[in-house]
Design an enzyme around this catalytic site. Sequence first.
Site, mmCIF file in Angstrom:
data_model
loop_
_atom_site.group_PDB
_atom_site.id
_atom_site.type_symbol
_atom_site.label_atom_id
_atom_site.label_comp_id
_atom_site.label_asym_id
_atom_site.label_seq_id
_atom_site.Cartn_x
_atom_site.Cartn_y
_atom_site.Cartn_z
ATOM 1 N N ASP A 163 -26.291 -12.416 3.752
ATOM 2 C CA ASP A 163 -26.541 -13.388 4.815
ATOM 3 C C ASP A 163 -27.102 -14.653 4.209
ATOM 4 O O ASP A 163 -27.555 -14.657 3.067
ATOM 5 C CB ASP A 163 -27.572 -12.824 5.806
ATOM 6 N N ASP A 202 -30.196 -17.059 4.640
ATOM 7 C CA ASP A 202 -31.511 -16.875 5.248
ATOM 8 C C ASP A 202 -31.743 -17.902 6.365
ATOM 9 O O ASP A 202 -31.110 -18.947 6.412
ATOM 10 C CB ASP A 202 -32.580 -16.982 4.160
#
Length: 270
Positions: free
Chosen positions: A210, A212
Site C-alpha cells: 500500500d 501509506d
Amino acid sequence: MSRVPGPPSVAVIGGSGFYELLSSGQEIKVDTPFGPPSDPITVGEVAGRQVAFLPRHGRDHRFPPHKIPYRANIWALRSLGVRQVLAPSAVGSLTVELQPGTLIIPDQIVDRTGREQTFYDADRAVHVAFADPYCPQGRAAAIAAARASGWDVEDSGTLVVIGGPRFSTRAESRWYAAQGWTLVGMTGHPEAVLARELALCYTSLSLVTDTDAGVTEGEGVTQEEVFRAFGENVARLRELVLSIVATLPAERGCPCPHALDGIPLPFELP
Ligand SMILES: [Zn+2]
C-alpha cells in the site's frame, strides 16, 4: 527436539500471509529462555540446504506486530543452527514512485516502536554495532535473485518501523516521507537488531502492499488492502525466497559473524 537430517543454516521468517514455505518438512518444537517462538519451526531441504521456516505471526496470525515473541523467534532459530535469516514482510510505501507489488531490499532502519530490543539486558552493558543493520551478502543475493526473476526491485531504502497495530496518521506519514525515509512497517524492528546481537545475517525483503496514509489523498490504508496485495504476491514471493536460498553463499563472507568479536558476553550464544 526431534531429529532432522542436518541442522538448518538458513531461515525464512514469513510475514503476513506468508505462512508456508516448504512443501514437505519436519516440524520442530523449540523452547527458549524467552518462551516458545511464534510457532513450531519447519525444517526441510531447498537446493541441497536445510532451511528453517517460521511464520512470524503464527500460522493463524494470532500474534499482532507488538505481541510477536521476537526474542524467542531469533533465539530459537540460532539454537537450531541457523546463521542466515531472510525476512519477507508487508510494508507501506512513503513515495508514489514505489507502488504495490514493488520489492525493496532496505539498507537502513529507523526504530519508532519503543519495543524491548535486546538480549543483553542484565549483568553488563553490551553494545553492538548497528550502523549497517542488514547483511551485505544477503542483500546482494536477494537483489540479484529478484532481478533474475523479473521483479521490480529497489536495491536500497530506509524502513521506518512503527509500533502498530494501527496504521500511521497522515501527519506521521508525511513526516516520515519528509525525513527521506522510504517505507513503513511494523515488524522489522526489533527483529533485525536481535539477529545482530546473536551474530546472525539478516536480510529484509520488503514487499509494498500500500501507499501509506499521507502519500495519497484516498481513505488511508486498510488491513484488507494490505492482506489482499500481499496475497496476490505471496506465491511469487515464495518462489523468490526459494531462489535466494539456492543462491545465497553458505560460506559467510560478510561482517555479521564478527559482530560480537571482542565483546564479553553475559551468556553463551545458543
Ligand atoms: Zn551477513
